[in-house]
Design a protein around this motif. Sequence first.
Motif, mmCIF file in Angstrom:
data_model
loop_
_atom_site.group_PDB
_atom_site.id
_atom_site.type_symbol
_atom_site.label_atom_id
_atom_site.label_comp_id
_atom_site.label_asym_id
_atom_site.label_seq_id
_atom_site.Cartn_x
_atom_site.Cartn_y
_atom_site.Cartn_z
ATOM 1 N N PRO A 15 -8.077 7.585 -1.983
ATOM 2 C CA PRO A 15 -7.215 6.861 -2.931
ATOM 3 C C PRO A 15 -5.728 7.158 -2.726
ATOM 4 O O PRO A 15 -5.347 8.306 -2.520
ATOM 5 C CB PRO A 15 -7.703 7.367 -4.291
ATOM 6 C CG PRO A 15 -9.154 7.636 -4.068
ATOM 7 C CD PRO A 15 -9.252 8.166 -2.662
ATOM 8 N N THR A 16 -4.943 6.117 -2.751
ATOM 9 C CA THR A 16 -3.473 6.095 -2.596
ATOM 10 C C THR A 16 -3.012 6.348 -1.165
ATOM 11 O O THR A 16 -1.809 6.385 -0.903
ATOM 12 C CB THR A 16 -2.734 7.093 -3.535
ATOM 13 O OG1 THR A 16 -2.862 8.443 -3.008
ATOM 14 C CG2 THR A 16 -3.243 7.037 -4.955
ATOM 15 N N THR A 50 -1.490 5.890 2.194
ATOM 16 C CA THR A 50 -0.605 4.886 2.760
ATOM 17 C C THR A 50 -0.735 4.886 4.281
ATOM 18 O O THR A 50 -1.382 5.751 4.867
ATOM 19 C CB THR A 50 0.853 5.183 2.394
ATOM 20 O OG1 THR A 50 1.217 6.441 3.001
ATOM 21 C CG2 THR A 50 1.028 5.277 0.875
ATOM 22 N N GLU A 81 -16.494 6.866 -3.028
ATOM 23 C CA GLU A 81 -16.318 7.430 -4.372
ATOM 24 C C GLU A 81 -17.640 7.975 -4.904
ATOM 25 O O GLU A 81 -18.650 7.287 -4.902
ATOM 26 C CB GLU A 81 -15.790 6.352 -5.320
ATOM 27 C CG GLU A 81 -15.480 6.876 -6.717
ATOM 28 C CD GLU A 81 -14.957 5.772 -7.625
ATOM 29 O OE1 GLU A 81 -15.736 5.308 -8.488
ATOM 30 O OE2 GLU A 81 -13.794 5.374 -7.459
ATOM 31 N N GLU A 111 -8.202 5.645 -8.788
ATOM 32 C CA GLU A 111 -8.705 4.319 -8.443
ATOM 33 C C GLU A 111 -8.944 4.257 -6.933
ATOM 34 O O GLU A 111 -8.094 4.672 -6.140
ATOM 35 C CB GLU A 111 -7.684 3.252 -8.843
ATOM 36 C CG GLU A 111 -8.160 1.839 -8.567
ATOM 37 C CD GLU A 111 -7.080 0.797 -8.821
ATOM 38 O OE1 GLU A 111 -7.295 -0.362 -8.405
ATOM 39 O OE2 GLU A 111 -6.036 1.135 -9.414
ATOM 40 N N ASP A 112 -10.102 3.772 -6.557
ATOM 41 C CA ASP A 112 -10.443 3.608 -5.137
ATOM 42 C C ASP A 112 -9.690 2.374 -4.637
ATOM 43 O O ASP A 112 -10.252 1.284 -4.504
ATOM 44 C CB ASP A 112 -11.961 3.446 -4.996
ATOM 45 C CG ASP A 112 -12.429 3.450 -3.556
ATOM 46 O OD1 ASP A 112 -11.589 3.641 -2.661
ATOM 47 O OD2 ASP A 112 -13.628 3.251 -3.328
ATOM 48 N N ASP A 113 -8.406 2.559 -4.333
ATOM 49 C CA ASP A 113 -7.494 1.422 -4.194
ATOM 50 C C ASP A 113 -7.187 1.010 -2.749
ATOM 51 O O ASP A 113 -6.416 0.090 -2.534
ATOM 52 C CB ASP A 113 -6.176 1.720 -4.922
ATOM 53 C CG ASP A 113 -5.470 2.960 -4.385
ATOM 54 O OD1 ASP A 113 -6.058 3.658 -3.533
ATOM 55 O OD2 ASP A 113 -4.332 3.238 -4.816
ATOM 56 N N VAL A 114 -7.772 1.680 -1.774
ATOM 57 C CA VAL A 114 -7.548 1.272 -0.383
ATOM 58 C C VAL A 114 -8.605 0.222 -0.018
ATOM 59 O O VAL A 114 -9.809 0.514 -0.097
ATOM 60 C CB VAL A 114 -7.623 2.475 0.578
ATOM 61 C CG1 VAL A 114 -7.400 2.025 2.022
ATOM 62 C CG2 VAL A 114 -6.605 3.546 0.187
ATOM 63 N N PRO A 115 -8.189 -0.990 0.356
ATOM 64 C CA PRO A 115 -9.171 -2.043 0.674
ATOM 65 C C PRO A 115 -10.141 -1.598 1.768
ATOM 66 O O PRO A 115 -9.760 -0.865 2.683
ATOM 67 C CB PRO A 115 -8.291 -3.204 1.152
ATOM 68 C CG PRO A 115 -6.950 -2.952 0.540
ATOM 69 C CD PRO A 115 -6.797 -1.463 0.481
#
Length: 481
Positions: A345-346, A348, A374, A385-389
């Motif tokens: 998560p997060t 970059t 996750e 949040e598991d936010d990396v596509p």
Amino acid sequence: MEKTIDENKQGETLILDNKEGNKRKLFIESYGCAMNFSDSEIVASILSEQGFNTTQTLEEADLVLVNTCSIRDKAEQTVRKRLQQYNAVKRTNPKMKVGVLGCMAERLKTKFLEEEKIVDLVVGPDAYKDLPNLLAEVDEGRDAINVILSKEETYGDISPVRLNTNGVTAFVSITRGCDNMCTFCVVPFTRGRERSRDPQSIIEEVNDLWSKGFKEITLLGQNVDSYLWYGGGLKKDFVNASELQKATAVNFAKLLELCAKAQPKMRIRFSTSNPQDFTLDVIETMAKYDNICKHIHLPVQSGSDRILKEMNRLHTRKEYFELVDNIKRIIPECSISVDLIAGFPTETEEDHQDTLSLMDYVQYNFGYMFTYSERPGTLAGRKMEDDVPEAVKKRRLSEIILLERKYSEIKTRQHLNKTVEVLIEKASKKSDAQWSGRTSDNTVAVFPKENYKIGDLVNVLITDCTSATLIGKAVGYSKYN
């Protein structure tokens, strides 16, 4: 939890130690890390005293157990499919009982027993000694469960039954549980707090394995570098130990030395290490003893300081480099392997490039690389949040794998035209005319069988290689054979 070389293998064979007179049949499978395989050997030992011998034939089993892993979703899905297969067989063999052991048992106890009704028995990692009582409940027609985590249990008094063994290599468990609360990891919640096993019981097991013909052991723990024996008790309570306990405590470097000296011709490996707990005295001990294999599995997970902090990895990129530099300075021939997670998560693109540059610096011999998965119950699962596509995760993982393969091939080729010591473990998968074994630095080597046999330590001249396998010809026995 750090992965080991046995991630997602499965094993159900028993070669040694079936007991005459036992009438009931146990079929046991293991998934996940090497600790699960070691635990299955403990379970087989406990059940052998209850009249069970192991079988490789599912259909004839009275009791079917699966030792489970919760480290990634894929491992859990695999186990669910196996449970469905077990229950299909159970319909034609109603006397068969099915049980779930290990990390997944602890995490999904209610689902398995009450909601889905797919098992008769649920046993957590610290409750295996309660199996006789739980089986008595099952025999009476009741579901049975024990997933209580212990602060004391190490199974140091259990002599494991060796499952799926080649009679040459064996696991020896030295710690249980983990105190490192990495945000992506479920192990502290499924295996409990960290405690170490009495060193005397470890040495006794090592000596017993040598007497039975084993030539190599792997000391196992979620974090072996954290090993600390001061008379019993949790690692976190060491601060309250007496002065005498502190003065006579045995740390991992000392345990490693005790094992190496106990059996000077037995190869010693260990897994898994954590960079924040890996100390200089361990490297110095490895350098001092020829029979301690020159390979360190040193998971880093990410090359980004920001992501390491998000993961609650208690070391920096710079500290990791210093540790690697010390390993290469003190043991130049030592191989280093790694675990890496893509798409935490997060994460970059800059964080990802930090991981690639770390790989360029270390130049690992091999690695275990995954996209972030996750896990319910972990801090990351609860708070991040598991936010990396998924597409980005997969692309980053493929770049990591490609770079790792590049360095793995370079490292393998460095063995060319050199003579290396190989412990013969089995016949080669590709040719029955060749043996397969591993060098001290954990590289696989194959060579013609000639008159050598499984368990021999052989000097092999390396004449060719693939990207990950050495090819050569034996030139005689090792002086340690």
